[in-house]
Design a protein around this motif. Structure first.
Motif, PDB file in Angstrom:
ATOM      1  N   PHE A  80     -40.891  -1.437  -2.158  1.00 49.18           N
ATOM      2  CA  PHE A  80     -42.129  -2.032  -2.684  1.00 49.18           C
ATOM      3  C   PHE A  80     -42.085  -3.559  -2.725  1.00 49.18           C
ATOM      4  O   PHE A  80     -42.631  -4.179  -3.632  1.00 49.18           O
ATOM      5  CB  PHE A  80     -42.441  -1.478  -4.077  1.00 49.18           C
ATOM      6  N   ALA A  81     -41.436  -4.144  -1.742  1.00 48.93           N
ATOM      7  CA  ALA A  81     -41.326  -5.603  -1.706  1.00 48.93           C
ATOM      8  C   ALA A  81     -42.674  -6.279  -1.485  1.00 48.93           C
ATOM      9  O   ALA A  81     -42.832  -7.457  -1.777  1.00 48.93           O
ATOM     10  CB  ALA A  81     -40.358  -6.030  -0.608  1.00 48.93           C
ATOM     11  N   ASP A  82     -43.640  -5.504  -0.981  1.00 45.47           N
ATOM     12  CA  ASP A  82     -44.941  -6.106  -0.683  1.00 45.47           C
ATOM     13  C   ASP A  82     -45.891  -6.089  -1.877  1.00 45.47           C
ATOM     14  O   ASP A  82     -47.001  -6.589  -1.798  1.00 45.47           O
ATOM     15  CB  ASP A  82     -45.578  -5.389   0.516  1.00 45.47           C
ATOM     16  N   ILE A  83     -45.439  -5.530  -2.999  1.00 42.23           N
ATOM     17  CA  ILE A  83     -46.304  -5.510  -4.183  1.00 42.23           C
ATOM     18  C   ILE A  83     -46.228  -6.857  -4.885  1.00 42.23           C
ATOM     19  O   ILE A  83     -45.150  -7.333  -5.234  1.00 42.23           O
ATOM     20  CB  ILE A  83     -45.892  -4.380  -5.144  1.00 42.23           C
ATOM     21  N   GLU A  84     -47.377  -7.462  -5.090  1.00 43.56           N
ATOM     22  CA  GLU A  84     -47.432  -8.776  -5.728  1.00 43.56           C
ATOM     23  C   GLU A  84     -47.967  -8.618  -7.149  1.00 43.56           C
ATOM     24  O   GLU A  84     -48.788  -7.743  -7.425  1.00 43.56           O
ATOM     25  CB  GLU A  84     -48.389  -9.688  -4.943  1.00 43.56           C
ATOM     26  N   PRO A  85     -47.530  -9.463  -8.070  1.00 40.47           N
ATOM     27  CA  PRO A  85     -48.081  -9.406  -9.417  1.00 40.47           C
ATOM     28  C   PRO A  85     -49.547  -9.866  -9.425  1.00 40.47           C
ATOM     29  O   PRO A  85     -49.931 -10.725  -8.629  1.00 40.47           O
ATOM     30  CB  PRO A  85     -47.207 -10.390 -10.200  1.00 40.47           C
ATOM     31  N   VAL A  86     -50.339  -9.260 -10.298  1.00 46.32           N
ATOM     32  CA  VAL A  86     -51.741  -9.662 -10.420  1.00 46.32           C
ATOM     33  C   VAL A  86     -52.050  -9.982 -11.885  1.00 46.32           C
ATOM     34  O   VAL A  86     -51.386  -9.490 -12.785  1.00 46.32           O
ATOM     35  CB  VAL A  86     -52.706  -8.556  -9.921  1.00 46.32           C
ATOM     36  N   ASP A  87     -53.054 -10.775 -12.085  1.00 48.36           N
ATOM     37  CA  ASP A  87     -53.401 -11.240 -13.424  1.00 48.36           C
ATOM     38  C   ASP A  87     -54.615 -10.467 -13.947  1.00 48.36           C
ATOM     39  O   ASP A  87     -55.692 -11.006 -14.127  1.00 48.36           O
ATOM     40  CB  ASP A  87     -53.702 -12.740 -13.364  1.00 48.36           C
ATOM     41  N   LYS A  88     -54.411  -9.162 -14.219  1.00 50.85           N
ATOM     42  CA  LYS A  88     -55.511  -8.304 -14.667  1.00 50.85           C
ATOM     43  C   LYS A  88     -56.068  -8.749 -16.012  1.00 50.85           C
ATOM     44  O   LYS A  88     -57.239  -8.569 -16.310  1.00 50.85           O
ATOM     45  CB  LYS A  88     -55.018  -6.850 -14.816  1.00 50.85           C
ATOM     46  N   LEU A 101     -48.150 -17.778 -11.360  1.00 51.26           N
ATOM     47  CA  LEU A 101     -47.963 -16.984 -10.143  1.00 51.26           C
ATOM     48  C   LEU A 101     -48.043 -17.839  -8.898  1.00 51.26           C
ATOM     49  O   LEU A 101     -47.253 -17.660  -7.976  1.00 51.26           O
ATOM     50  CB  LEU A 101     -49.018 -15.863 -10.074  1.00 51.26           C
ATOM     51  N   SER A 102     -48.985 -18.785  -8.862  1.00 51.59           N
ATOM     52  CA  SER A 102     -49.101 -19.589  -7.647  1.00 51.59           C
ATOM     53  C   SER A 102     -47.929 -20.550  -7.496  1.00 51.59           C
ATOM     54  O   SER A 102     -47.452 -20.761  -6.387  1.00 51.59           O
ATOM     55  CB  SER A 102     -50.438 -20.322  -7.585  1.00 51.59           C
ATOM     56  N   SER A 103     -47.409 -21.084  -8.603  1.00 55.93           N
ATOM     57  CA  SER A 103     -46.238 -21.969  -8.465  1.00 55.93           C
ATOM     58  C   SER A 103     -45.003 -21.156  -8.080  1.00 55.93           C
ATOM     59  O   SER A 103     -44.138 -21.630  -7.350  1.00 55.93           O
ATOM     60  CB  SER A 103     -45.982 -22.747  -9.749  1.00 55.93           C
ATOM     61  N   ARG A 104     -44.927 -19.917  -8.537  1.00 55.92           N
ATOM     62  CA  ARG A 104     -43.830 -19.024  -8.173  1.00 55.92           C
ATOM     63  C   ARG A 104     -43.884 -18.737  -6.667  1.00 55.92           C
ATOM     64  O   ARG A 104     -42.861 -18.774  -5.981  1.00 55.92           O
ATOM     65  CB  ARG A 104     -43.961 -17.727  -8.958  1.00 55.92           C
ATOM     66  N   ALA A 105     -45.080 -18.478  -6.155  1.00 56.13           N
ATOM     67  CA  ALA A 105     -45.229 -18.160  -4.740  1.00 56.13           C
ATOM     68  C   ALA A 105     -44.815 -19.340  -3.861  1.00 56.13           C
ATOM     69  O   ALA A 105     -44.175 -19.151  -2.832  1.00 56.13           O
ATOM     70  CB  ALA A 105     -46.684 -17.775  -4.439  1.00 56.13           C
ATOM     71  N   GLU A 106     -45.110 -20.564  -4.307  1.00 52.12           N
ATOM     72  CA  GLU A 106     -44.701 -21.740  -3.531  1.00 52.12           C
ATOM     73  C   GLU A 106     -43.186 -21.892  -3.557  1.00 52.12           C
ATOM     74  O   GLU A 106     -42.596 -22.276  -2.554  1.00 52.12           O
ATOM     75  CB  GLU A 106     -45.338 -23.012  -4.118  1.00 52.12           C
TER      76      GLU A 106
END
Ligand SMILES: [Zn+2]
Length: 109
Positions: A80-88, A101-106
């Motif tokens: 499940f490496a393609d599962i990304e966290p979401v801000d529900k 999340l966006s700073s983590r992705a960078e």
């Protein structure tokens, strides 16, 4: 610790003193123990699994690094490496979760 030592060996700690740094010392080669203040050679620290050889303090490590230390290199499969966290929840503490999340992705990818 003397200023000389900080300036020569740990340029990242003495940012305010001067911009120029010793050219033959790559940045990040040294790390300071947060508990005993020893200046540690990073490759040696990593060989010791990020445990300070002077005081046995366990340094903070990333989740990826912990998995590398803990699991065998062979026969390992990430699921499940393609599962990304979401801000529900549209969550916010000192900062918006969406921004975290966006700073983590960078930083990671
Ligand atoms: Zn230490």
């Amino acid at each position: 610790m003397s200023n000389w030592l900080v300036d020569k060996l740990i340029p990242s700690l003495s940012r305010s003193s001067s911009e120029k740094r010793s050219s033959n010392v790559p940045e990040g080669l040294w790390r300071k123990c947060v508990k005993c203040d020893s200046v540690l050679y990073r490759p040696e620290l990593e060989r010791n699994l990020d445990v300070c050889p002077k005081c046995s303090h366990h340094m903070r490590i990333s989740a990826r690094k912990r998995l590398d230390y803990f699991l065998d290199k062979e026969n390992r499969e990430e699921l499940f490496a393609d599962i990304e966290p979401v801000d529900k929840l549209k969550f916010r503490d000192s900062k918006k979760y969406k921004d975290r999340l966006s700073s983590r992705a960078e930083g990671n990818r």
